[in-house]
Design a protein around this motif. Structure first.
Motif, PDB file in Angstrom:
ATOM      1  N   THR A 183      -9.906 -19.478   6.146  1.00 62.26           N
ATOM      2  CA  THR A 183     -10.060 -19.641   7.594  1.00 62.26           C
ATOM      3  C   THR A 183      -8.795 -19.192   8.309  1.00 62.26           C
ATOM      4  O   THR A 183      -8.854 -18.504   9.327  1.00 62.26           O
ATOM      5  CB  THR A 183     -10.390 -21.107   7.950  1.00 62.26           C
ATOM      6  OG1 THR A 183     -11.606 -21.467   7.288  1.00 62.26           O
ATOM      7  CG2 THR A 183     -10.537 -21.295   9.440  1.00 62.26           C
ATOM      8  N   VAL A 184      -7.633 -19.562   7.767  1.00 55.96           N
ATOM      9  CA  VAL A 184      -6.365 -19.124   8.355  1.00 55.96           C
ATOM     10  C   VAL A 184      -6.305 -17.603   8.332  1.00 55.96           C
ATOM     11  O   VAL A 184      -5.988 -16.964   9.338  1.00 55.96           O
ATOM     12  CB  VAL A 184      -5.154 -19.732   7.612  1.00 55.96           C
ATOM     13  CG1 VAL A 184      -3.852 -19.100   8.097  1.00 55.96           C
ATOM     14  CG2 VAL A 184      -5.112 -21.241   7.790  1.00 55.96           C
ATOM     15  N   ARG A 185      -6.656 -17.002   7.222  1.00 58.63           N
ATOM     16  CA  ARG A 185      -6.592 -15.542   7.097  1.00 58.63           C
ATOM     17  C   ARG A 185      -7.641 -14.837   7.958  1.00 58.63           C
ATOM     18  O   ARG A 185      -7.427 -13.713   8.386  1.00 58.63           O
ATOM     19  CB  ARG A 185      -6.715 -15.129   5.639  1.00 58.63           C
ATOM     20  CG  ARG A 185      -5.504 -15.579   4.851  1.00 58.63           C
ATOM     21  CD  ARG A 185      -5.398 -14.903   3.517  1.00 58.63           C
ATOM     22  NE  ARG A 185      -4.342 -15.474   2.717  1.00 58.63           N
ATOM     23  CZ  ARG A 185      -3.056 -15.218   2.863  1.00 58.63           C
ATOM     24  NH1 ARG A 185      -2.651 -14.402   3.804  1.00 58.63           N
ATOM     25  NH2 ARG A 185      -2.161 -15.777   2.082  1.00 58.63           N
ATOM     26  N   ARG A 186      -8.740 -15.486   8.231  1.00 59.21           N
ATOM     27  CA  ARG A 186      -9.748 -14.900   9.119  1.00 59.21           C
ATOM     28  C   ARG A 186      -9.181 -14.818  10.550  1.00 59.21           C
ATOM     29  O   ARG A 186      -9.384 -13.827  11.247  1.00 59.21           O
ATOM     30  CB  ARG A 186     -11.030 -15.728   9.094  1.00 59.21           C
ATOM     31  CG  ARG A 186     -12.198 -15.067   9.758  1.00 59.21           C
ATOM     32  CD  ARG A 186     -13.546 -15.752   9.499  1.00 59.21           C
ATOM     33  NE  ARG A 186     -13.540 -17.198   9.481  1.00 59.21           N
ATOM     34  CZ  ARG A 186     -13.629 -17.957   8.381  1.00 59.21           C
ATOM     35  NH1 ARG A 186     -13.726 -17.386   7.185  1.00 59.21           N
ATOM     36  NH2 ARG A 186     -13.627 -19.265   8.463  1.00 59.21           N
ATOM     37  N   HIS A 187      -8.463 -15.829  10.956  1.00 63.42           N
ATOM     38  CA  HIS A 187      -7.860 -15.834  12.298  1.00 63.42           C
ATOM     39  C   HIS A 187      -6.588 -14.989  12.354  1.00 63.42           C
ATOM     40  O   HIS A 187      -6.304 -14.354  13.372  1.00 63.42           O
ATOM     41  CB  HIS A 187      -7.536 -17.266  12.740  1.00 63.42           C
ATOM     42  CG  HIS A 187      -8.746 -18.084  13.042  1.00 63.42           C
ATOM     43  ND1 HIS A 187      -9.462 -17.944  14.207  1.00 63.42           N
ATOM     44  CD2 HIS A 187      -9.382 -19.043  12.322  1.00 63.42           C
ATOM     45  CE1 HIS A 187     -10.474 -18.795  14.204  1.00 63.42           C
ATOM     46  NE2 HIS A 187     -10.448 -19.465  13.069  1.00 63.42           N
ATOM     47  N   PHE A 188      -5.815 -15.013  11.267  1.00 65.26           N
ATOM     48  CA  PHE A 188      -4.530 -14.310  11.203  1.00 65.26           C
ATOM     49  C   PHE A 188      -4.474 -13.584   9.864  1.00 65.26           C
ATOM     50  O   PHE A 188      -4.028 -14.146   8.865  1.00 65.26           O
ATOM     51  CB  PHE A 188      -3.361 -15.302  11.320  1.00 65.26           C
ATOM     52  CG  PHE A 188      -3.465 -16.180  12.538  1.00 65.26           C
ATOM     53  CD1 PHE A 188      -3.128 -15.699  13.792  1.00 65.26           C
ATOM     54  CD2 PHE A 188      -3.919 -17.488  12.433  1.00 65.26           C
ATOM     55  CE1 PHE A 188      -3.228 -16.491  14.919  1.00 65.26           C
ATOM     56  CE2 PHE A 188      -4.024 -18.299  13.553  1.00 65.26           C
ATOM     57  CZ  PHE A 188      -3.681 -17.803  14.796  1.00 65.26           C
ATOM     58  N   PRO A 189      -4.943 -12.329   9.818  1.00 63.23           N
ATOM     59  CA  PRO A 189      -5.096 -11.622   8.540  1.00 63.23           C
ATOM     60  C   PRO A 189      -3.790 -11.363   7.785  1.00 63.23           C
ATOM     61  O   PRO A 189      -3.813 -11.167   6.578  1.00 63.23           O
ATOM     62  CB  PRO A 189      -5.770 -10.308   8.927  1.00 63.23           C
ATOM     63  CG  PRO A 189      -5.758 -10.233  10.404  1.00 63.23           C
ATOM     64  CD  PRO A 189      -5.415 -11.571  10.952  1.00 63.23           C
ATOM     65  N   THR A 190      -2.664 -11.370   8.487  1.00 64.38           N
ATOM     66  CA  THR A 190      -1.375 -11.156   7.824  1.00 64.38           C
ATOM     67  C   THR A 190      -0.367 -12.174   8.340  1.00 64.38           C
ATOM     68  O   THR A 190      -0.555 -12.775   9.405  1.00 64.38           O
ATOM     69  CB  THR A 190      -0.813  -9.742   8.126  1.00 64.38           C
ATOM     70  OG1 THR A 190      -0.541  -9.644   9.525  1.00 64.38           O
ATOM     71  CG2 THR A 190      -1.787  -8.639   7.704  1.00 64.38           C
ATOM     72  N   ARG A 191       0.695 -12.360   7.593  1.00 61.92           N
ATOM     73  CA  ARG A 191       1.785 -13.243   8.021  1.00 61.92           C
ATOM     74  C   ARG A 191       2.346 -12.755   9.350  1.00 61.92           C
ATOM     75  O   ARG A 191       2.621 -13.524  10.254  1.00 61.92           O
ATOM     76  CB  ARG A 191       2.888 -13.279   6.960  1.00 61.92           C
ATOM     77  CG  ARG A 191       4.088 -14.140   7.359  1.00 61.92           C
ATOM     78  CD  ARG A 191       5.133 -14.200   6.269  1.00 61.92           C
ATOM     79  NE  ARG A 191       4.613 -14.737   5.040  1.00 61.92           N
ATOM     80  CZ  ARG A 191       4.419 -16.036   4.800  1.00 61.92           C
ATOM     81  NH1 ARG A 191       4.698 -16.913   5.711  1.00 61.92           N
ATOM     82  NH2 ARG A 191       3.944 -16.437   3.649  1.00 61.92           N
ATOM     83  N   LYS A 192       2.484 -11.437   9.474  1.00 65.47           N
ATOM     84  CA  LYS A 192       3.024 -10.882  10.712  1.00 65.47           C
ATOM     85  C   LYS A 192       2.116 -11.226  11.894  1.00 65.47           C
ATOM     86  O   LYS A 192       2.592 -11.576  12.963  1.00 65.47           O
ATOM     87  CB  LYS A 192       3.214  -9.370  10.610  1.00 65.47           C
ATOM     88  CG  LYS A 192       3.868  -8.801  11.852  1.00 65.47           C
ATOM     89  CD  LYS A 192       4.113  -7.326  11.758  1.00 65.47           C
ATOM     90  CE  LYS A 192       4.794  -6.871  13.040  1.00 65.47           C
ATOM     91  NZ  LYS A 192       4.650  -5.482  13.300  1.00 65.47           N
ATOM     92  N   ALA A 193       0.808 -11.148  11.716  1.00 65.28           N
ATOM     93  CA  ALA A 193      -0.130 -11.483  12.794  1.00 65.28           C
ATOM     94  C   ALA A 193       0.029 -12.945  13.217  1.00 65.28           C
ATOM     95  O   ALA A 193      -0.002 -13.266  14.411  1.00 65.28           O
ATOM     96  CB  ALA A 193      -1.564 -11.211  12.356  1.00 65.28           C
ATOM     97  N   LEU A 194       0.220 -13.817  12.254  1.00 64.13           N
ATOM     98  CA  LEU A 194       0.427 -15.234  12.556  1.00 64.13           C
ATOM     99  C   LEU A 194       1.728 -15.430  13.327  1.00 64.13           C
ATOM    100  O   LEU A 194       1.760 -16.127  14.350  1.00 64.13           O
ATOM    101  CB  LEU A 194       0.449 -16.050  11.263  1.00 64.13           C
ATOM    102  CG  LEU A 194       0.733 -17.541  11.432  1.00 64.13           C
ATOM    103  CD1 LEU A 194      -0.426 -18.222  12.163  1.00 64.13           C
ATOM    104  CD2 LEU A 194       0.958 -18.183  10.081  1.00 64.13           C
TER     105      LEU A 194
END
Length: 191
Positions: free
Chosen positions: A45-56
Motif C-alpha cells: 500500500t505504501v509503494r502504491r502511493h509512493f512507488p520510490t523512496r524519492k517519491a515519498l
C-alpha cells in the motif's frame, strides 16, 4: 488524487503523516517497512502511493519547499540582489539541516533533458532550482555575483554543507561557518 476513493485519500494522508514523523526522526533512510507498520497498512500500500523512496521524500518536503519557492519570489523584489540570494540560500540551508532527509532529496544527480518529463516539474530539486535561478539571475544581472555561477552550483553547495555537517553535535554552527566561507567566494570580485 481527485479520482481516488475517500479511503485511498485517507490512506495517502495517513501514510504521509507517519512518513513525516519517521523522516524527522530517522532522516532519508527511514524504513518504508516501519512506515507501513506504524501506519497500519501493508508495504504494498505504501509503494502504491509512493512507488520510490524519492517519491515519498518529495511528498514529505513538498509544502516547505513550496514556501521556500514563494520566499524566493518575494526576495526578488529586494534592492540588494546579492543579499536576497544569500538570505534565501541561508534559509534553504537552515531547512535542510532541520528537515533531515531534504539534502538527500536534493542531492540526486540533475536530470537529463529526456528524464525531465518523467520526474515532473514539481520535484523538490526542480522547484527549488527554478526559484533560486530567479534570484541568481537578478544578482548576476546586477553584477553582484559572478556570471559563471549556476543554480546547480549553489544547490550542490547547500547540499554539501548540509550533508557534511548533519551529524555534528551542533550542525547549525558548523554549517553557518562553512556557508559564510563559501559565500565569500562567489562575490562578483571573487572575494
Amino acid at each position: 488524487m481527485t479520482g481516488r476513493r475517500s479511503d485511498a485519500r485517507r490512506n495517502h494522508a495517513h501514510i504521509l503523516a507517519v512518513a513525516e514523523a519517521e523522516v524527522a526522526a530517522q532522516g532519508a533512510q527511514a524504513s518504508l517497512e516501519r512506515i507501513a507498520r506504524v501506519a497500519g497498512v501493508g508495504s504494498a500500500t505504501v509503494r502504491r502511493h509512493f512507488p520510490t523512496r524519492k517519491a515519498l521524500l518529495e511528498a514529505v518536503f513538498r509544502q516547505r519547499v513550496h514556501a521556500l519557492c514563494e520566499r524566493a519570489h518575494t526576495l526578488c523584489g529586494e534592492h540588494d540582489s546579492r543579499a536576497a540570494l544569500v538570505a534565501w540560500l541561508r534559509e534553504l540551508l537552515a531547512y535542510s539541516l532541520a528537515a533531515r532527509g531534504l539534502a538527500d532529496v536534493l542531492s540526486y544527480e540533475p536530470l537529463r533533458d529526456e528524464d525531465q518529463d518523467e520526474a515532473g516539474e514539481d520535484s523538490c530539486a526542480a522547484a527549488l532550482g527554478a526559484a533560486g535561478a530567479l534570484l541568481l539571475r537578478k544578482a548576476v544581472e546586477d553584477r553582484a555575483v559572478r556570471a559563471d555561477i549556476t543554480i546547480d552550483d549553489l544547490l550542490v553547495l547547500i547540499v554539501g554543507i548540509a550533508l557534511a555537517t548533519e551529524n555534528y553535535t551542533d550542525p547549525a554552527v558548523h554549517a553557518d561557518r562553512a556557508f559564510r566561507l563559501a559565500v565569500a567566494g562567489f562575490g562578483a570580485d571573487g572575494a
